[in-house]
Design a protein around this motif. Structure first.
Motif, PDB file in Angstrom:
ATOM      1  N   VAL A  40      34.063  28.596  38.711  1.00 30.76           N
ATOM      2  CA  VAL A  40      34.049  30.065  38.769  1.00 30.76           C
ATOM      3  C   VAL A  40      32.621  30.589  38.815  1.00 30.76           C
ATOM      4  O   VAL A  40      32.298  31.490  39.602  1.00 30.76           O
ATOM      5  CB  VAL A  40      34.832  30.658  37.580  1.00 30.76           C
ATOM      6  CG1 VAL A  40      34.595  32.160  37.462  1.00 30.76           C
ATOM      7  CG2 VAL A  40      36.329  30.384  37.736  1.00 30.76           C
ATOM      8  N   GLU A  41      31.760  30.033  37.992  1.00 30.01           N
ATOM      9  CA  GLU A  41      30.361  30.472  37.987  1.00 30.01           C
ATOM     10  C   GLU A  41      29.699  30.245  39.349  1.00 30.01           C
ATOM     11  O   GLU A  41      28.847  31.015  39.779  1.00 30.01           O
ATOM     12  CB  GLU A  41      29.577  29.721  36.908  1.00 30.01           C
ATOM     13  CG  GLU A  41      29.990  30.079  35.485  1.00 30.01           C
ATOM     14  CD  GLU A  41      29.212  29.280  34.457  1.00 30.01           C
ATOM     15  OE1 GLU A  41      27.986  29.130  34.628  1.00 30.01           O
ATOM     16  OE2 GLU A  41      29.821  28.788  33.493  1.00 30.01           O
ATOM     17  N   THR A  63      26.710  37.619  41.317  1.00 32.90           N
ATOM     18  CA  THR A  63      25.791  37.627  40.184  1.00 32.90           C
ATOM     19  C   THR A  63      25.442  39.038  39.714  1.00 32.90           C
ATOM     20  O   THR A  63      24.920  39.204  38.609  1.00 32.90           O
ATOM     21  CB  THR A  63      24.487  36.884  40.535  1.00 32.90           C
ATOM     22  OG1 THR A  63      23.901  37.483  41.707  1.00 32.90           O
ATOM     23  CG2 THR A  63      24.773  35.415  40.820  1.00 32.90           C
ATOM     24  N   GLU A  64      25.715  40.039  40.544  1.00 33.60           N
ATOM     25  CA  GLU A  64      25.433  41.423  40.192  1.00 33.60           C
ATOM     26  C   GLU A  64      26.633  42.304  40.560  1.00 33.60           C
ATOM     27  O   GLU A  64      27.349  41.994  41.517  1.00 33.60           O
ATOM     28  CB  GLU A  64      24.192  41.947  40.943  1.00 33.60           C
ATOM     29  CG  GLU A  64      22.892  41.218  40.614  1.00 33.60           C
ATOM     30  CD  GLU A  64      22.399  41.508  39.200  1.00 33.60           C
ATOM     31  OE1 GLU A  64      22.791  42.561  38.652  1.00 33.60           O
ATOM     32  OE2 GLU A  64      21.631  40.695  38.658  1.00 33.60           O
ATOM     33  N   PRO A  65      26.849  43.396  39.823  1.00 30.22           N
ATOM     34  CA  PRO A  65      27.932  44.313  40.195  1.00 30.22           C
ATOM     35  C   PRO A  65      27.692  44.904  41.589  1.00 30.22           C
ATOM     36  O   PRO A  65      26.550  45.124  41.994  1.00 30.22           O
ATOM     37  CB  PRO A  65      27.871  45.404  39.120  1.00 30.22           C
ATOM     38  CG  PRO A  65      27.153  44.777  37.966  1.00 30.22           C
ATOM     39  CD  PRO A  65      26.171  43.813  38.576  1.00 30.22           C
ATOM     40  N   GLU A  66      28.779  45.123  42.312  1.00 29.64           N
ATOM     41  CA  GLU A  66      28.708  45.754  43.628  1.00 29.64           C
ATOM     42  C   GLU A  66      29.779  46.833  43.718  1.00 29.64           C
ATOM     43  O   GLU A  66      30.892  46.658  43.209  1.00 29.64           O
ATOM     44  CB  GLU A  66      28.891  44.725  44.738  1.00 29.64           C
ATOM     45  CG  GLU A  66      27.763  43.714  44.847  1.00 29.64           C
ATOM     46  CD  GLU A  66      27.959  42.736  45.987  1.00 29.64           C
ATOM     47  OE1 GLU A  66      27.853  43.151  47.153  1.00 29.64           O
ATOM     48  OE2 GLU A  66      28.241  41.554  45.701  1.00 29.64           O
ATOM     49  N   TYR A  67      29.441  47.920  44.391  1.00 24.45           N
ATOM     50  CA  TYR A  67      30.338  49.081  44.460  1.00 24.45           C
ATOM     51  C   TYR A  67      30.875  49.236  45.881  1.00 24.45           C
ATOM     52  O   TYR A  67      30.123  49.198  46.854  1.00 24.45           O
ATOM     53  CB  TYR A  67      29.580  50.343  44.045  1.00 24.45           C
ATOM     54  CG  TYR A  67      30.436  51.591  43.992  1.00 24.45           C
ATOM     55  CD1 TYR A  67      31.511  51.687  43.120  1.00 24.45           C
ATOM     56  CD2 TYR A  67      30.136  52.681  44.813  1.00 24.45           C
ATOM     57  CE1 TYR A  67      32.283  52.837  43.066  1.00 24.45           C
ATOM     58  CE2 TYR A  67      30.896  53.840  44.758  1.00 24.45           C
ATOM     59  CZ  TYR A  67      31.974  53.906  43.883  1.00 24.45           C
ATOM     60  OH  TYR A  67      32.738  55.050  43.829  1.00 24.45           O
ATOM     61  N   TYR A  68      32.199  49.398  45.986  1.00 25.25           N
ATOM     62  CA  TYR A  68      32.866  49.586  47.270  1.00 25.25           C
ATOM     63  C   TYR A  68      33.672  50.884  47.216  1.00 25.25           C
ATOM     64  O   TYR A  68      34.822  50.893  46.740  1.00 25.25           O
ATOM     65  CB  TYR A  68      33.805  48.409  47.567  1.00 25.25           C
ATOM     66  CG  TYR A  68      33.119  47.065  47.626  1.00 25.25           C
ATOM     67  CD1 TYR A  68      32.697  46.533  48.837  1.00 25.25           C
ATOM     68  CD2 TYR A  68      32.897  46.319  46.464  1.00 25.25           C
ATOM     69  CE1 TYR A  68      32.074  45.285  48.892  1.00 25.25           C
ATOM     70  CE2 TYR A  68      32.280  45.084  46.515  1.00 25.25           C
ATOM     71  CZ  TYR A  68      31.870  44.579  47.733  1.00 25.25           C
ATOM     72  OH  TYR A  68      31.252  43.339  47.783  1.00 25.25           O
ATOM     73  N   PRO A  88      30.589  40.494  37.940  1.00 27.23           N
ATOM     74  CA  PRO A  88      30.555  39.028  37.819  1.00 27.23           C
ATOM     75  C   PRO A  88      31.561  38.489  36.818  1.00 27.23           C
ATOM     76  O   PRO A  88      31.984  39.194  35.880  1.00 27.23           O
ATOM     77  CB  PRO A  88      29.119  38.758  37.345  1.00 27.23           C
ATOM     78  CG  PRO A  88      28.336  39.961  37.751  1.00 27.23           C
ATOM     79  CD  PRO A  88      29.284  41.106  37.640  1.00 27.23           C
ATOM     80  N   ALA A  89      31.918  37.230  36.990  1.00 29.80           N
ATOM     81  CA  ALA A  89      32.877  36.590  36.098  1.00 29.80           C
ATOM     82  C   ALA A  89      32.397  36.560  34.657  1.00 29.80           C
ATOM     83  O   ALA A  89      33.200  36.650  33.720  1.00 29.80           O
ATOM     84  CB  ALA A  89      33.152  35.165  36.581  1.00 29.80           C
TER      85      ALA A  89
END
Length: 364
Positions: free
Chosen positions: A158-159, A164-169, A204-205
């Motif tokens: 999973v890692e 690695t960073e939040p993303e906005y859609y 991220p997880a």
């Protein structure tokens, strides 16, 4: 010119084929699995859930509609190697932007063809999913080499695939805010949510419960992903905390398994998994049968579900758990992929059920 390549299995068998794509300069290890989809090879290649696996296509001819980036499910290819009976060198499709061989060379993924995939699939069905390796070394193989194959195991899957960073859609005219907890998310989950007016923040997880709750979401989507669900104790602990907030939650595939584990259920490994776009599933409440797309090697053990949970979807081939609903919180999950258009669109209704949960949550 193609290399002669050998696929060596942990049961001691080996098969000979030819290479395409990236050359095999060193041994390629992975868990050998098969998928029965007759179309959708691009989605298979770019699905993060195949991380660390050597994927066998049972359909004999692959690559005939080329490479179409718009259909990719992620930015990369995460499988270890790809095995086909025959690959199409001259694809024909107005959307195509290349062929498999060139694509695999760019992504450093080895392919193996001119191999009896029908026989290989039968071996996996009888013996079960097993480790294997691609090698240029000709047989025979020592017992020590075979034993080392058995000891190989995918680590921190999973890692390896999560962002690695939040993303906005953002959605056009977005009316709901959804956090997508990314364990190896397929892009079409985001597309389906956006299409229904959901602004999606993919995190991220390894995000904490506090970080997710601080986003004040109307709902939480638990994504698909690779590996053994029990290899994620940190995620399971944080998910348990999030569940205590009673935020509407929808889990798919690995997300379904992690949600069940967070509530005290158990998971187990299937003999050869469910991978393909033709898996029949029954909805327990209505008796309706759906054809579903699946990709998983583990399942929630229905007999271990807590009293406040019930199995609401069942696989008709082996009677395993394909979905769970929870009475103690606004949450449900499915093992199959409702975003994958297997029926082609019959299980999309689950996204609408998720929206109904969020609507009720807002209404108090």
């Amino acid at each position: 010119m193609s290399q002669q390549i050998y696929l060596v299995l942990e049961n001691g068998e080996y098969l000979e084929g030819k290479s395409f794509g990236a050359p095999v300069s060193e041994e390629i290890l992975g868990e050998v699995v098969f998928t029965t989809g007759m179309t959708g090879y691009l989605e298979t290649l770019t699905d993060p859930s195949y991380y660390g696996q050597i994927v066998v296509q049972t359909f004999p001819l692959i690559g005939n509609y080329g490479i179409i980036p718009e259909d990719f499910e992620s930015r990369n290819v995460f499988l270890s190697a790809y095995i086909v009976r025959e690959w199409c060198q001259n694809p024909s499709n107005y959307r195509s932007e290349g062929n498999l061989d060139t694509f695999f060379k760019e992504k450093n993924i080895p392919g193996l063809y001119d191999i009896d995939t029908r026989y290989l699939t039968k071996v996996i069905r009888e013996y079960g999913v097993m480790n294997g390796k691609l090698t240029t070394k000709a047989p025979p193989y020592t017992q020590a080499e075979i034993e080392s194959l058995k000891q190989s195991r995918v680590q921190k899957a999973v890692e390896a695939v999560s962002r690695t960073e939040p993303e906005y859609y953002p959605a056009e005219n977005g009316c709901y805010d959804v956090v997508l907890w990314d364990f190896g998310a397929k892009q079409n989950i985001i597309r389906e949510l956006n299409r229904r007016g959901c602004n999606v923040t993919a995190v991220p997880a390894m995000s904490t419960a506090g970080e997710i709750i601080a986003l004040h979401p109307d709902g939480i989507m638990l994504s698909n992903g690779p590996g053994d669900p029990q290899d994620n104790p940190g995620v399971i602990e944080e998910l348990k905390k999030v569940c205590g907030e009673n935020i509407p939650t929808f889990g798919i595939c690995l997300g379904h398994q992690l949600l069940a584990l967070s509530q005290g259920a158990k998971t187990g490994k299937l003999k050869y998994g469910h991978r393909g776009a033709n898996q029949p599933v029954k909805e327990m409440d209505t008796g309706r049968i759906y054809m579903t797309s699946q990709n998983h090697g583990y399942a929630v053990l229905s007999e271990t579900l807590p009293p406040d949970a019930q199995m609401n979807f069942m696989n008709l081939n082996d009677k395993t758990c394909e979905g769970v609903s929870y009475r103690n919180m606004p949450a449900f999950s499915v093992q199959f992929h409702p975003e994958a258009c297997a029926g082609p669109k019959d299980t999309e209704i689950l996204f609408d059920r998720f929206l109904k949960l969020m609507s009720d949550y807002r209404a108090g």
